[in-house]
Design a protein around this motif. Sequence first.
Motif, PDB file in Angstrom:
ATOM      1  N   VAL A  99       0.837  -1.213   0.000  1.00 22.97           N
ATOM      2  CA  VAL A  99       0.000   0.000   0.000  1.00 22.97           C
ATOM      3  C   VAL A  99       0.863   1.251   0.000  1.00 22.97           C
ATOM      4  CG1 VAL A  99      -2.008  -1.106   1.062  1.00 22.97           C
ATOM      5  CG2 VAL A  99      -0.344   0.094   2.502  1.00 22.97           C
ATOM      6  N   VAL A 100       2.066   1.156   0.534  1.00 25.76           N
ATOM      7  CA  VAL A 100       2.944   2.329   0.473  1.00 25.76           C
ATOM      8  C   VAL A 100       3.510   2.467  -0.945  1.00 25.76           C
ATOM      9  CG1 VAL A 100       5.105   3.320   1.284  1.00 25.76           C
ATOM     10  CG2 VAL A 100       3.510   2.297   2.916  1.00 25.76           C
ATOM     11  N   SER A 131      -3.071   1.028  -8.073  1.00 27.81           N
ATOM     12  CA  SER A 131      -2.994   2.458  -7.792  1.00 27.81           C
ATOM     13  C   SER A 131      -3.929   2.683  -6.606  1.00 27.81           C
ATOM     14  CB  SER A 131      -3.438   3.251  -9.016  1.00 27.81           C
ATOM     15  OG  SER A 131      -3.633   4.601  -8.667  1.00 27.81           O
ATOM     16  N   ILE A 132      -3.351   2.603  -5.413  1.00 31.33           N
ATOM     17  CA  ILE A 132      -4.154   2.396  -4.208  1.00 31.33           C
ATOM     18  C   ILE A 132      -4.496   3.722  -3.533  1.00 31.33           C
ATOM     19  CG2 ILE A 132      -4.204   1.286  -1.941  1.00 31.33           C
ATOM     20  CD1 ILE A 132      -2.131  -0.722  -3.114  1.00 31.33           C
ATOM     21  N   SER A 133      -5.787   3.899  -3.224  1.00 27.75           N
ATOM     22  CA  SER A 133      -6.178   5.072  -2.437  1.00 27.75           C
ATOM     23  C   SER A 133      -6.888   4.595  -1.171  1.00 27.75           C
ATOM     24  CB  SER A 133      -7.096   5.984  -3.250  1.00 27.75           C
ATOM     25  OG  SER A 133      -8.289   5.306  -3.553  1.00 27.75           O
ATOM     26  N   PHE A 134      -7.038   5.500  -0.221  1.00 28.40           N
ATOM     27  CA  PHE A 134      -7.395   5.070   1.133  1.00 28.40           C
ATOM     28  C   PHE A 134      -8.686   5.701   1.643  1.00 28.40           C
ATOM     29  CE2 PHE A 134      -2.839   4.739   0.547  1.00 28.40           C
ATOM     30  CZ  PHE A 134      -2.645   3.397   0.833  1.00 28.40           C
ATOM     31  N   SER A 173      -7.786  -0.275  -5.712  1.00 24.85           N
ATOM     32  CA  SER A 173      -6.462  -0.490  -6.291  1.00 24.85           C
ATOM     33  C   SER A 173      -6.500  -0.184  -7.788  1.00 24.85           C
ATOM     34  CB  SER A 173      -6.008  -1.941  -6.096  1.00 24.85           C
ATOM     35  OG  SER A 173      -6.065  -2.298  -4.750  1.00 24.85           O
ATOM     36  N   ARG A 225       0.735   3.230  -3.629  1.00 24.06           N
ATOM     37  CA  ARG A 225      -0.288   4.229  -3.315  1.00 24.06           C
ATOM     38  C   ARG A 225      -0.514   5.134  -4.536  1.00 24.06           C
ATOM     39  NH1 ARG A 225       4.434   5.925  -1.295  1.00 24.06           N
ATOM     40  NH2 ARG A 225       5.000   8.121  -1.526  1.00 24.06           N
ATOM     41  N   ARG A 226      -1.711   5.691  -4.601  1.00 23.31           N
ATOM     42  CA  ARG A 226      -2.048   6.508  -5.762  1.00 23.31           C
ATOM     43  C   ARG A 226      -1.361   7.860  -5.648  1.00 23.31           C
ATOM     44  NH1 ARG A 226      -8.172   6.507  -6.819  1.00 23.31           N
ATOM     45  NH2 ARG A 226      -7.681   4.283  -6.897  1.00 23.31           N
ATOM     46  N   ARG A 227      -0.615   8.233  -6.657  1.00 25.93           N
ATOM     47  CA  ARG A 227       0.091   9.520  -6.658  1.00 25.93           C
ATOM     48  C   ARG A 227       0.487   9.813  -8.087  1.00 25.93           C
ATOM     49  NH1 ARG A 227       5.898   6.885  -5.066  1.00 25.93           N
ATOM     50  NH2 ARG A 227       5.163   4.852  -5.682  1.00 25.93           N
TER      51      ARG A 227
END
Lengths: 355, 542
Positions: A67-68, B347-350, B279, A71-73
């Motif tokens: 997840v690190v 592409s993970i968001s939280f 994701s 992560r979406r960026r």
Amino acid sequence: MSLEATDDEESRPEGEHGRGNCMTSGLDLFPQAASANAQTVDQLYLAFVIASAVIVAAIFLIILVFVVRFRRREGNLVARRVKESTLVELTWSGIPLLILMGAFVWGAKIYFDEAVPPANSTEIYVVGKQWMWKLQHPEGNREINELHVPAGRPVKLVMTSEDVIHSFFIPAFRIKQDVLPGRYTQLWFQASTEGRFPLLCAEYCGTNHSRMHGWVYAMAPAEYQRWLSGEATGETMSEAGQKVFHRLACATCHARDGPPLQGLYGRRVPLSDGSVVLADDAYLRRSIVDPAAQIVRGYEPIMPTFASNATEEEILQLIAYIRSLKNLPAGSLPENVPGGTKNQNEGAANERKQQ
Amino acid sequence: MTNPEWITEPLAPPSYLNNGYGWRSWFLTTDHKRIALLYLISITGFFFLGGFFAMMIRLELLTPQPDLLQSDTYNRFFTMHGVIMVWFFLIPSIPTVLGNFLVPMMVGAKDLAFPRLNLLSWYLFMIGGILAFSSIVIGGVDTGWTFYTPYSTTYSNTHVLWMALGIFIAGFSSIITGLNFIITIHTMRAPGLTWFRLPLFLWSTYSTSLILVLATPVLAITLVLMGLERAFGIGIFDPALGGDPLLFQHLFWFYSHPAVYIMILPGLGVESELISTFSRRNVFGYRYVAMASVAIAVFSFLVWGHHLFVAGQSVYIALAFSFLSYLIAIPSAIKIFNWMATLYGGSISFETPMLYALFFIGLFTIGGLTGLFLAALGIDVHVTDTYFVVAHFHYIMVGGMVVAYLGGMHYWWPKISGRMYPERFGQVSAFLIFIGFNLTFFPQFILGYLGMPRRYHAYAEGFQTLNVMSTAGASILAVGYVLPLFYLAWSFFRGPLAPTNPWGATGLEWKTASPPPTENFEETPVVTEETYRFPVREEMLV
């Protein structure tokens, strides 16, 4: 936190504070282990705990890294293609499967050992009722919510319930067995140390379920012998059973036309339906409370039920008595069969021969 | 972060929510979405009722002595906590709320196959629920949710029959709902929506429905037999009447173990949707995850005997059940590994639903692994009927199912209500629940191994520290549960309007307005590709 009773606790009134296992403050992760079985179970448990901790830590770590990293960026607004493969799927299902099969065998081995009491076990009889444990030793000693046993010797409990289902639980030995009405279950243990260990009811049984507790006292064998003779009522279980036998006038038939009881215990009995049954505790109990269920071959189903005439404890005494009736040389009459005279007995035997 | 290209202007009304306002338009509706809302309100009520009993139990257990509750009251409270939570919250939770709302939309249909039966199922559920609730009002039940005989049939002086009747009737609601889902998924899929294009939520709902239809009748039969013995003294389970008490346990767990999977499989389905969407990747190993759901449903019928390892069944039977119980861990493990692999390269968001999804993996893993402790015969003998078991099944039921339910509620809330929930509140409550949950239930594993039996309101003094930790955790958990009640209710009326597809998700339900029109789709959608087709870039991962 220790399972061992402390001294000042002895002086407290039972039922107020003496209820459970752990008396001192602090935080232990294992209860006291007071039998070889407890140590075996602890080893398996520890192996499971370590394996689980490793797996959980690995999963948490991997998730954290993913997840690190993903992560979406900026630069990661669209996911990347990852190739799927059957090999990967088979690997992560196959390897756990192999590990689990090993765990299965380990756990099953312990369970088997727990299920088979050694032949030389001291036998003690347990009757559970709302909300107490009643115990009888073959020597005649009877106890309530206290069980005195010799340490270092195998002890086998034969258990039944007068009312609902209970469960006989001794955490220090890591054993537990449900106690059911209408049947006998058994449990065995061998205390490795002397001491006092909590005894609990683990199957919910009504209002005072959480107060249905007592203590197991494991004593040095010599001390146990002294305790037995010191507390004895002067009447062994089989002697008590003999009195019940008298009271219910069992000899009216069993010393005459009925199936003979001498040497019956442990023998194979042919039944009228053609099957053969082992004359053990369960068979004898059933023959007393539900005689029509299993008819000995060659006899009529004329015996009435004695379910309402004898308590569970008395039935256990009757069984102890029947067990004490040894095979006798042909023609001789057991003197300890009450109500039977030699002539009557021979007469009955002759009648059967003539039929 | 928000990505403007996913956001479209919300479609103007009419929607299913403003299509009629009178009581008839709700209580006589056959719209699956309105029925889902009826269920949502009902089970929320039951959840907080069951939660009240849980909180009272935890408060009593703050001290070793009985003080807040005496034995008879305590025994009633843990029974009612169990009954309400199992039959009136967990079993209906995801299937009747999210399932009712989503199954027709996910297959591209206007409604379920039998809309009126669907309404009937809610009425049956409510009749059962009211009977159960009235049995509490008139004095309660003290048998435990397991109703073990002969205690329940001969010895208990409480309102067992009322409660059993309530559960019996609610069972038919389960059966009807399951049938409706199975038939809808079989017969009403949109053109092009083949079985292996179904969202994984539908695979797990389908598997759940199989269990609902096949296992619930056994519960009904068992309750009838129990009622016959209790009311008329017909000997079935009580040995004093010629019955066999173990027969009850076999019948009860033949239903109730599969029922455990009714209470987790839908959560596994929600989990797949959440992990994929947040994701922005297809679910790794889609077919394995789908088949794992079916495998769990099948295996769920073959492991009931692991509840009876110390009950007096044969050693060899116990061996077989232990073996099968290990096997059922494999499909669960397959799911966990595939979810983790789905994160890889994503592409993970939280947002809140993803937090719940990540917490779910952790809690479900712990719940699953401790289930293996119980499958291990040698360990089970010591820990069965102790707090170890209590902790284990709460990790699955609460750490798994309730967390998945809340994750799913937040995820589909914009679709259901047409409004966004407040994100920050959502994230805070998700964290509160995760922390509070672990603090409540992790100490119970230790308590169990130390030998504290379940269903005890008075316990040894040495157990107090761990019990205080557990109660402290429960109060944090309670705050975590109450928060969403308020902010979701607020957002239903006042939240910012939601776009059609706020998460940029795939799936047919995101192709229609939020909230959807009564007919779901203006025209029947045509499916031309696999589900979870997110844009991907071809790029080597190092």
